[in-house]
Design a protein around this motif. Structure first.
Motif, PDB file in Angstrom:
ATOM      1  N   UNK A 602       0.829  -1.209   0.000  1.00  0.00           N
ATOM      2  CA  UNK A 602       0.000   0.000   0.000  1.00  0.00           C
ATOM      3  C   UNK A 602       0.862   1.258   0.000  1.00  0.00           C
ATOM      4  N   UNK A 603       2.040   1.174   0.629  1.00  0.00           N
ATOM      5  CA  UNK A 603       2.929   2.328   0.668  1.00  0.00           C
ATOM      6  C   UNK A 603       3.538   2.616  -0.689  1.00  0.00           C
ATOM      7  N   UNK A 661      -4.631 -15.797   3.991  1.00  0.00           N
ATOM      8  CA  UNK A 661      -4.249 -14.579   4.706  1.00  0.00           C
ATOM      9  C   UNK A 661      -3.535 -13.601   3.779  1.00  0.00           C
ATOM     10  N   UNK A 662      -2.670 -14.125   2.895  1.00  0.00           N
ATOM     11  CA  UNK A 662      -1.958 -13.268   1.947  1.00  0.00           C
ATOM     12  C   UNK A 662      -2.951 -12.533   1.046  1.00  0.00           C
ATOM     13  N   UNK A 663      -3.940 -13.280   0.517  1.00  0.00           N
ATOM     14  CA  UNK A 663      -4.934 -12.665  -0.363  1.00  0.00           C
ATOM     15  C   UNK A 663      -5.760 -11.619   0.388  1.00  0.00           C
ATOM     16  N   UNK A 667      -6.360  -7.511  -0.064  1.00  0.00           N
ATOM     17  CA  UNK A 667      -7.705  -6.922  -0.171  1.00  0.00           C
ATOM     18  C   UNK A 667      -7.870  -5.805   0.860  1.00  0.00           C
ATOM     19  N   UNK A 668      -7.335  -6.037   2.060  1.00  0.00           N
ATOM     20  CA  UNK A 668      -7.402  -5.005   3.101  1.00  0.00           C
ATOM     21  C   UNK A 668      -6.587  -3.779   2.676  1.00  0.00           C
ATOM     22  N   UNK A 669      -5.439  -4.012   2.012  1.00  0.00           N
ATOM     23  CA  UNK A 669      -4.646  -2.882   1.518  1.00  0.00           C
ATOM     24  C   UNK A 669      -5.449  -2.045   0.525  1.00  0.00           C
ATOM     25  N   UNK A 751     -14.146 -12.431  -0.476  1.00  0.00           N
ATOM     26  CA  UNK A 751     -13.682 -11.197   0.174  1.00  0.00           C
ATOM     27  C   UNK A 751     -13.505 -10.088  -0.849  1.00  0.00           C
ATOM     28  N   UNK A 752     -12.972 -10.446  -2.030  1.00  0.00           N
ATOM     29  CA  UNK A 752     -12.753  -9.437  -3.062  1.00  0.00           C
ATOM     30  C   UNK A 752     -14.078  -8.879  -3.581  1.00  0.00           C
ATOM     31  N   UNK A 753     -15.054  -9.766  -3.818  1.00  0.00           N
ATOM     32  CA  UNK A 753     -16.351  -9.312  -4.314  1.00  0.00           C
ATOM     33  C   UNK A 753     -17.073  -8.458  -3.272  1.00  0.00           C
ATOM     34  N   UNK A 754     -16.919  -8.841  -2.033  1.00  0.00           N
ATOM     35  CA  UNK A 754     -17.532  -8.048  -0.957  1.00  0.00           C
ATOM     36  C   UNK A 754     -16.965  -6.641  -0.940  1.00  0.00           C
TER      37      UNK A 754
END
Length: 924
Positions: A602-603, A661-663, A667-669, A751-754
């Motif tokens: 993200x940075x 967790x990696x994926x 998604x959180x980023x 998670x991505x679609x959400x």
């Protein structure tokens, strides 16, 4: 007359081969009229006329002389016929020389005899005289330099009478050009000579049997002649007289030589006494010779002398001999202790160990020195391994972060190469993904990695000799033939116990190796009781996956080297278990480090959008995953005898959760980037692909990134992730045999679609609500009333304003991602049509002009956004039109059509975006 002039013709010779001075009979035609007529005879080019005896015109007897040629014709020359011809030939054989002491059944021709007293070789004793050509074939001296032969055969000799005789040297020097057939003939000659020696005197009797018969016939003829003459009866027995003469001659000889023979007997007695003293001089000098040879290291000489003395004087009853032999035994016992100390001394080479064991076995040392050596070597290897660990632990505590010279593995460059490759792979991911921290740590081998390399190298340098020593002990090659026979029975009794003990030794070495490596790399797998012995590494940081992969490769090479020694697999199972645990740990650590790297992605978001509406973030994410999996390729690959990393369900679940967790972290980023405040966004380097200038002519240089644009960029990235990136990553997981792929895919996609839906709804809410909210005030602006209004002259401004706002949304979305345009505008149109339908249904009644005005505005909006209509928006427009009164006259319909065309014509430029969008959708 004519017959006597014909030249001689030799048609036969008997025998047709023989040595010089062989008597032959020549037969033929016109061989002369008498002895005087024979003037010449040559055989093989040698003149034999002196020994020729003319018998008849068809027969001549002579002896063959020393000819130069080994095969030739027989030429007879006569006065009457001249020089003749021959139809046969004679083969001259080389005579076999008979030595002075060799037995012979016939009288030896002494023409070539030489006197030993005048010969230059008179210093050589008769027993050393041997044939000059033992092979019996022609000697052909080679041109090889003598120095080269001496270097090729050090310590050897070409003299077949020497103790260090080398057959190869003799053949090179004397028969280098001899054909193979001649060498086979030489072998036959050697066998014939050996058979003659084995047969002894009987062979000579058999060979000279004809000579004995001839002598018997001659004696019988003499006896018959004497009886026929009658002289024996008249003058007495001739044999009796001969016997008397011989007896008188013998007595006279004894009288003449009695003094000389007496001196000879005395000299022989003295000589025998000196010989006896000389013989026992060996025993008297043996103790001193043993000490000297021990100091020089000539243990072979000492052992040979001891064996000789033991066989001669081991059971003697002579006191002097007993005294000296006891002294010899004392020296030998000291030698046994010295050799045993050298044998158990460490470090030592395998060659020295075998040599000392053979010496001790030849000296009949008590116990089993070979087994003692094996035990000492085992303890030495364990001590080296623990000392290696202690040295690295102390070095780590004394100089943390420094690479001590004692850790250098013979200038091993493998860690440097590994670090260089990792850095190269990192650079290939693009400058936007490079870490800002110092990468020089890659060039410093961690202490624990250096320790594992040093430890495995130590084991591979010591264990092969240890294993070979055991193999030599089992097959008996450590011992000489004498020691093997004497100790074979004793070793055979203990062989089973020895095998069990040695197996425990190997297992102990393997367990020590594995525990030391576990203590350094997997400390949690060591029991608490063994932490102090095998652990002690006070390190806080975890080794990276790359270093763990390097360690795994090192241990794999060690396992392959040990397998090549033919060590049973059950003894090496602990190493396989260690490799499996390290592979699992390497996969776990690599995925954890990958998750940490992805958190920092993200940075690195630069918000630079390409012509597809994407930033570099999805590509960086995929490259990060691919690079991590590529670094695990060798770790996940199963070498011969290895189990799969994902064999255990626990490992499968752990790896699956780490992958998920990696994926989710990525998604959180994305979510964090979408909600990042405007002040935190750096737009100084913002760039947009302007490959199509006609689409972006309205973008100004002072363009700034808004929160809605960030939402659109993240949405665009989410769409690309769903359609491409996540699917590619899943393929890479499958390629590397990851388990739980379906679960990883389902959870990640969900998670991505959400996130995508949530961001999309947020953007629609930001864009559609202002447009929807402006409809009702715009409709009723200026106290407009549907019941009382003027005839319509065109579309009112509120609808034009709404369309302009929709066009603005279109422009904003189209600037970021063309693919998002249909999705966004469809939702915006749905919201506007739904609000418009609600407003129309809320009107109680319409006048004729009001109904026409409402129908004009609804149709204008519907036709304008027709390409973005959905079933929901179509239904809303239908409900809105159904709420209006129907047009009753054709004039109203014509007016409606004219006003619609006027509207479309006047706003043609603004409505072009919807047409371009339509063509784009049709192409895609």
């Amino acid at each position: 007359m004519s017959r006597s002039r014909q030249p001689p013709l030799v048609t036969g010779i008997s025998p047709n081969e023989g040595i010089p001075w062989t008597k032959v009979t020549i037969r033929g035609e016109n061989l002369g009229t008498g002895p005087v007529d024979l003037i010449g005879l040559t055989i093989c080019g040698h003149n034999c006329l002196l020994t020729a005896e003319w018998m008849s015109a068809s027969k001549i007897v002579c002896r063959v002389g020393q000819a130069k040629n080994d095969k030739g014709d027989i030429i007879v020359t006569t006065k009457s016929g001249g020089k003749g011809t021959s139809t046969v030939s004679f083969k001259l054989l080389k005579p076999e020389k008979i030595g002075l002491l060799d037995q012979s059944a016939v009288w030896v021709d002494e023409m070539n005899y030489y006197d030993m007293r005048t010969d230059r070789n008179k210093g050589i004793p008769p027993l050393s005289l041997r044939p000059a050509n033992p092979l019996g074939i022609e000697i052909e001296k080679s041109k090889f330099p003598q120095k080269d032969l001496e270097m090729l055969f050090p310590g050897m000799s070409a003299d077949f009478t020497s103790e260090n005789f080398s057959a190869a040297w003799y053949l090179i020097e004397n028969h280098s050009t001899t054909s193979f057939e001649q060498l086979k003939m030489a072998v036959t000659n050697l066998k014939r000579q050996a058979n003659k020696k084995s047969e002894g005197s009987l062979a000579y009797v058999k060979g000279g049997l004809s000579t004995f018969f001839e002598a018997q016939d001659a004696l019988s003829a003499i006896h018959q002649k004497l009886e026929a003459d009658g002289t024996e009866k008249v003058e007495g027995s001739m044999t009796q007289k001969l016997e008397n003469v011989l007896n008188r001659a013998s007595n006279t000889a004894d009288t003449l030589f009695q003094e000389v023979l007496g001196r000879k007997d005395k000299a022989d007695s003295t000589r025998n006494a000196l010989n006896v003293l000389q013989r026992f001089k060996f025993l008297f000098n043996l103790p001193l010779n043993i000490e000297r040879n021990i100091q020089k290291g000539d243990y072979d000489v000492v052992i040979n002398d001891y064996e000789k003395a033991k066989s001669l004087f081991g059971k003697t009853e002579v006191q002097v001999f007993k005294k000296y032999y006891a002294e010899v035994e004392t020296r030998i016992e000291d030698l046994r202790e010295l050799l045993l100390a050298k044998l158990l001394e460490t470090p030592s080479t395998l060659h020295d160990q075998k040599r000392y064991i053979r010496y001790l076995s030849d000296l009949h040392a008590l116990g089993d020195p070979a087994w003692q050596c094996i035990g000492a070597q085992h303890r030495w290897i364990l001590q080296l391994m623990h000392s290696c660990k202690e040295g690295y632990v102390q070095d780590l505590k004394g100089a943390p972060g420094l690479h001590s010279p004692m850790l250098d593995l013979d200038n091993d460059t493998r860690p440097l190469v590994l670090g260089h490759l990792s850095q190269t792979a990192s650079l290939k991911r693009g400058s936007s993904f490079q870490s800002g921290r110092d990468d020089t740590w890659r060039y410093k081998t961690p202490h624990r990695v250096a320790f594992v390399e040093k430890l495995t190298k130590l084991v591979l340098s010591q264990l092969p000799n240890f294993w070979k020593l055991w193999i030599s002990y089992v097959n008996g090659s450590l011992f000489s033939e004498t020691a093997e026979k004497s100790g074979q029975i004793e070793r055979s009794k203990n062989v089973r116990q020895r095998q069990n003990d040695f197996k425990k030794m190997i297992q102990e070495v393997m367990q020590c190796l594995v525990k030391l490596i576990r203590g350094a790399l997997l400390p949690l797998s060591i029991p608490e009781c063994g932490v102090r012995q095998y652990g002690g590494w006070e390190v806080k940081s975890e080794l990276s996956g790359q270093w763990l992969a390097h360690v795994i490769q090192t241990i794999r090479l060690t396992y392959e080297s040990l397998t090549a020694l033919e060590i049973p697999n059950d003894m090496l199972q602990t190493i396989q278990d260690l490799i499996l645990d390290l592979r699992v740990r390497c996969v776990t650590v690599t995925l954890q480090h990958t998750a940490e790297e992805i958190k920092r992605l993200a940075e690195k978001e630069d918000w630079i959008v390409d012509n597809e509406g994407l930033t570099s973030l999805p590509c960086q994410f995929e490259q990060c995953i691919v690079h991590s999996l590529q670094s695990l390729k060798g770790v996940l690959e199963c070498k011969p005898g290895e189990a799969s990393v994902f064999q255990q369900p626990k490992t499968q679940e752990e790896v699956c959760q780490l992958s998920i967790s990696i994926m989710q972290i990525f998604i959180y980023c994305l979510e964090q980037l979408s909600t990042k405040p405007d002040a935190d966004v750096d737009t100084t380097h913002l760039s947009i692909d302007v490959s199509s200038p006609d689409l972006f002519g309205s973008i100004h240089e002072d363009f700034s990134l808004t929160s809605e644009q960030r939402l659109l960029i993240v949405l665009s990235n989410c769409c690309y992730l769903e359609r491409h990136t996540f699917l590619n990553i899943v393929e890479h997981f499958e390629k590397h045999n990851f388990q739980g792929i379906e679960k990883i895919t389902q959870v990640s996609m969900a998670s991505l679609k959400e996130l995508d839906q949530r961001l999309f709804e947020t953007y629609i809410e930001l864009k559609a609500d202002p447009i929807v909210g402006s409809l009702e005030p715009g409709i009723y602006a200026g106290y407009f009333d549907w019941k009382d209004c003027l005839p319509p002259t065109g579309v009112r401004n509120y609808l034009k304003e709404a369309l302009v706002n929709i066009i603005a949304v279109h422009a904003e979305v189209f600037t970021i991602s063309k693919e998002l345009v249909p999705r966004v505008l469809s939702k915006v149109v749905e919201a506007v049509s739904e609000e418009l339908s609600r407003l129309m249904q809320c009107v109680s009644s319409f006048s004729k002009n009001g109904a026409l005005q409402a129908r004009l505005e609804i149709c204008a909006l519907r036709d304008t956004v027709a390409v973005h209509l959905t079933p929901e928006s179509k239904s809303s427009f239908k409900q809105a039109l159904e709420a209006l009164p129907q047009l009753s006259s054709g004039a109203d319909k014509k007016l409606l059509e004219e006003l619609l065309n006027k509207f479309k014509s006047s706003m043609h430029l603004q409505l072009t975006c919807f047409q371009a969008s339509s063509s784009t959708m049709m192409k895609t």
